[in-house]
Design a protein around this motif. Structure first.
Motif, PDB file in Angstrom:
ATOM      1  N   PHE A 293       0.819  -1.214   0.000  1.00 38.82           N
ATOM      2  CA  PHE A 293       0.000   0.000   0.000  1.00 38.82           C
ATOM      3  C   PHE A 293       0.854   1.265   0.000  1.00 38.82           C
ATOM      4  N   SER A 294       1.775   1.368   0.948  1.00 36.38           N
ATOM      5  CA  SER A 294       2.622   2.564   1.033  1.00 36.38           C
ATOM      6  C   SER A 294       3.532   2.688  -0.187  1.00 36.38           C
ATOM      7  N   LEU A 295       4.061   1.550  -0.662  1.00 31.59           N
ATOM      8  CA  LEU A 295       4.943   1.572  -1.830  1.00 31.59           C
ATOM      9  C   LEU A 295       4.195   2.050  -3.072  1.00 31.59           C
ATOM     10  N   MET A 296       2.951   1.594  -3.254  1.00 34.77           N
ATOM     11  CA  MET A 296       2.172   2.016  -4.418  1.00 34.77           C
ATOM     12  C   MET A 296       1.875   3.506  -4.366  1.00 34.77           C
ATOM     13  N   GLN A 297       1.592   4.014  -3.178  1.00 35.88           N
ATOM     14  CA  GLN A 297       1.338   5.449  -3.071  1.00 35.88           C
ATOM     15  C   GLN A 297       2.583   6.257  -3.413  1.00 35.88           C
ATOM     16  N   ALA A 298       3.755   5.739  -3.018  1.00 32.23           N
ATOM     17  CA  ALA A 298       4.996   6.469  -3.269  1.00 32.23           C
ATOM     18  C   ALA A 298       5.389   6.426  -4.740  1.00 32.23           C
ATOM     19  N   THR A 299       5.180   5.282  -5.390  1.00 34.61           N
ATOM     20  CA  THR A 299       5.619   5.120  -6.782  1.00 34.61           C
ATOM     21  C   THR A 299       4.557   5.549  -7.790  1.00 34.61           C
ATOM     22  N   LEU A 300       3.299   5.266  -7.506  1.00 30.30           N
ATOM     23  CA  LEU A 300       2.230   5.566  -8.460  1.00 30.30           C
ATOM     24  C   LEU A 300       1.553   6.905  -8.194  1.00 30.30           C
ATOM     25  N   THR A 301       1.817   7.513  -7.047  1.00 26.93           N
ATOM     26  CA  THR A 301       1.099   8.662  -6.512  1.00 26.93           C
ATOM     27  C   THR A 301      -0.293   8.209  -6.062  1.00 26.93           C
ATOM     28  N   GLN A 302      -0.934   9.052  -5.275  1.00 23.32           N
ATOM     29  CA  GLN A 302      -2.236   8.673  -4.748  1.00 23.32           C
ATOM     30  C   GLN A 302      -3.264   8.515  -5.871  1.00 23.32           C
ATOM     31  N   ALA A 303      -3.231   9.421  -6.843  1.00 29.39           N
ATOM     32  CA  ALA A 303      -4.160   9.317  -7.970  1.00 29.39           C
ATOM     33  C   ALA A 303      -3.882   8.064  -8.782  1.00 29.39           C
ATOM     34  N   GLY A 304      -2.611   7.757  -9.015  1.00 33.70           N
ATOM     35  CA  GLY A 304      -2.263   6.573  -9.793  1.00 33.70           C
ATOM     36  C   GLY A 304      -2.683   5.289  -9.110  1.00 33.70           C
ATOM     37  N   MET A 305      -2.605   5.252  -7.780  1.00 34.08           N
ATOM     38  CA  MET A 305      -3.026   4.056  -7.058  1.00 34.08           C
ATOM     39  C   MET A 305      -4.519   3.816  -7.240  1.00 34.08           C
ATOM     40  N   TYR A 306      -5.322   4.873  -7.186  1.00 35.55           N
ATOM     41  CA  TYR A 306      -6.757   4.708  -7.378  1.00 35.55           C
ATOM     42  C   TYR A 306      -7.076   4.315  -8.820  1.00 35.55           C
ATOM     43  N   TRP A 307      -6.319   4.823  -9.760  1.00 33.42           N
ATOM     44  CA  TRP A 307      -6.516   4.405 -11.150  1.00 33.42           C
ATOM     45  C   TRP A 307      -6.159   2.934 -11.341  1.00 33.42           C
ATOM     46  N   LEU A 308      -5.130   2.469 -10.620  1.00 26.98           N
ATOM     47  CA  LEU A 308      -4.781   1.049 -10.671  1.00 26.98           C
ATOM     48  C   LEU A 308      -5.937   0.198 -10.152  1.00 26.98           C
ATOM     49  N   PHE A 309      -6.521   0.595  -9.024  1.00 30.49           N
ATOM     50  CA  PHE A 309      -7.667  -0.128  -8.490  1.00 30.49           C
ATOM     51  C   PHE A 309      -8.806  -0.155  -9.512  1.00 30.49           C
ATOM     52  N   ALA A 310      -9.029   0.971 -10.165  1.00 31.30           N
ATOM     53  CA  ALA A 310     -10.095   1.041 -11.163  1.00 31.30           C
ATOM     54  C   ALA A 310      -9.796   0.134 -12.355  1.00 31.30           C
ATOM     55  N   GLY A 311      -8.521   0.097 -12.780  1.00 36.65           N
ATOM     56  CA  GLY A 311      -8.155  -0.763 -13.906  1.00 36.65           C
ATOM     57  C   GLY A 311      -8.359  -2.232 -13.595  1.00 36.65           C
ATOM     58  N   VAL A 312      -8.002  -2.647 -12.383  1.00 40.02           N
ATOM     59  CA  VAL A 312      -8.217  -4.036 -11.969  1.00 40.02           C
ATOM     60  C   VAL A 312      -9.717  -4.345 -11.932  1.00 40.02           C
ATOM     61  N   ALA A 313     -10.517  -3.384 -11.462  1.00 35.92           N
ATOM     62  CA  ALA A 313     -11.961  -3.584 -11.413  1.00 35.92           C
ATOM     63  C   ALA A 313     -12.543  -3.755 -12.816  1.00 35.92           C
ATOM     64  N   VAL A 314     -12.077  -2.955 -13.774  1.00 36.15           N
ATOM     65  CA  VAL A 314     -12.557  -3.082 -15.158  1.00 36.15           C
ATOM     66  C   VAL A 314     -12.169  -4.436 -15.741  1.00 36.15           C
ATOM     67  N   ALA A 315     -10.913  -4.853 -15.519  1.00 38.20           N
ATOM     68  CA  ALA A 315     -10.490  -6.167 -15.995  1.00 38.20           C
ATOM     69  C   ALA A 315     -11.293  -7.272 -15.317  1.00 38.20           C
ATOM     70  N   GLY A 316     -11.642  -7.064 -14.041  1.00 41.30           N
ATOM     71  CA  GLY A 316     -12.421  -8.054 -13.312  1.00 41.30           C
ATOM     72  C   GLY A 316     -13.813  -8.254 -13.879  1.00 41.30           C
ATOM     73  N   ILE A 317     -14.396  -7.207 -14.435  1.00 38.02           N
ATOM     74  CA  ILE A 317     -15.729  -7.337 -15.038  1.00 38.02           C
ATOM     75  C   ILE A 317     -15.704  -8.375 -16.162  1.00 38.02           C
ATOM     76  N   PHE A 318     -14.700  -8.287 -17.023  1.00 45.56           N
ATOM     77  CA  PHE A 318     -14.592  -9.238 -18.129  1.00 45.56           C
ATOM     78  C   PHE A 318     -14.219 -10.630 -17.618  1.00 45.56           C
ATOM     79  N   TYR A 319     -13.382 -10.688 -16.595  1.00 45.12           N
ATOM     80  CA  TYR A 319     -12.978 -11.978 -16.015  1.00 45.12           C
ATOM     81  C   TYR A 319     -14.201 -12.719 -15.477  1.00 45.12           C
TER      82      TYR A 319
END
Length: 333
Positions: A293-319
């Motif tokens: 969690f902390s590493l993702m916030q540092a490397t992806l930024t807070q906005a990027g971490m939430y976008w990552l969560f959203a991307g996984v959710a979109v991929a999960g819909i098709f899965y």
């Protein structure tokens, strides 16, 4: 019945945090220890599952439990015969060896993917780090109050899903929840990104900017301060709204249903082993995402971490759409 435990988990969370506002950690640890002791004593009084006893050939034990559960007016021998027929199996499919069969390995692989979606779309991060997320959003609200608010939203999301689960089925509930999660996190990430990268033209705390805005816009000082306060109020409550929508999305499908699916996928003879393997895989993934969690916030930024969560959710819909079969209403023994 399977969702009742998840509703009570949320009730326990609300109780725990609410008591934590009033009491110190010393007293809270004693209260939790008392609940744990009461739980252990209660579990020791529970009856064994009649289906499990029927599979193991312990008919007398199964009849005894059925009489206690059904009453003397019910023909428990007929129900025992039904359980034996439903759970009829051969010796080579029982125990851990049965999990090595292709169809069961496929189920474990499928559930591993679902647990990955569950964890990496932010479900456990929101549950375990709600206070940290609210702090990092900079909300000028009491952290304990907003954390309770998150758990209350999770409770109502679970309750809402319980009412529609049999009508919509597991697949539709999970897919709908992932859509809500994706939309919420995309909105939250975009809001944070735009707010952090777009310079604010009005800051009521700086006299220089007030004077500048007053001279450029030819407005009164009161109008400038009011406009600045309105902008700040939007920044205060809008991220919380997005986070509450994400919490509701998690709790109405992908959050609780991953724990309900494994018992519905395996027959009684393999249910304990298959469910345990799936739970271990899911728990390891939960440990991983919480450590990252902390590493993702540092490397992806807070906005990027939430976008990552959203991307996984979109991929999960098709899965879920292409791979998960509906288990609602099916007999699993």
């Amino acid at each position: 019945m399977g969702m009742a435990s998840h509703l009570l988990i949320q009730v326990g969370g609300i109780f725990n945090i609410s008591m934590g506002i009033l009491l110190s950690w010393y007293y809270m640890s004693l209260i939790c220890a008392c609940f744990l002791l009461a739980h252990c004593l209660t579990v020791s009084t529970l009856h064994e599952s009649p289906s499990f006893l029927a599979v193991k050939g312990r008919d007398e034990g199964a009849l005894k439990v059925l009489r206690k559960l059904r009453g003397s007016h019910v023909d428990v021998h007929e129900e025992l015969g039904y359980l034996q027929k439903q759970n009829k199996t051969t010796d080579d499919t029982q125990g851990c060896r049965g999990l090595l069969q292709k169809q069961h390995l496929q189920k474990i692989g499928l559930m591993s993917g679902i647990f990955f979606i569950h964890n990496f779309c932010g479900t456990q991060v929101l549950r375990m780090n709600a206070t940290r997320q609210l702090q990092q959003l900079g909300l000028p609200m009491d952290e304990k109050f907003t954390t309770i608010l998150v758990i209350v939203v999770l409770f109502f999301g679970n309750f809402f899903m319980t009412t529609i689960l049999d009508c919509f089925g597991r697949r539709r509930c999970i897919m709908t929840s992932l859509m809500v999660v994706a939309a919420s996190y995309i909105s939250l990430g975009t809001f944070i990104y735009l707010w952090d990268t777009t310079p604010s033209l009005i800051d009521p705390q700086k006299d220089e900017l007030l004077k500048f805005a007053y001279s450029v816009q030819n407005a009164t000082l009161t109008d400038v301060i009011a406009e600045g306060s309105a902008i700040l109020s939007v920044k205060d409550w809008l991220p919380l709204v997005f986070l509450m929508c994400a919490a509701f999305g998690h709790s109405m499908g992908i959050g609780p249903l991953v724990w309900l699916l494994p018992p519905e996928m395996f027959p009684t003879s393999l249910r304990s082993q298959g469910t345990s393997v799936c739970m271990v895989i899911g728990s390891l993934q939960t440990f991983t995402i919480l450590q990252l969690f902390s590493l993702m916030q540092a490397t992806l930024t807070q906005a990027g971490m939430y976008w990552l969560f959203a991307g996984v959710a979109v991929a999960g819909i098709f899965y879920i759409y292409f791979l998960l079969k509906e288990t609602s209403g099916t007999r699993v023994g």
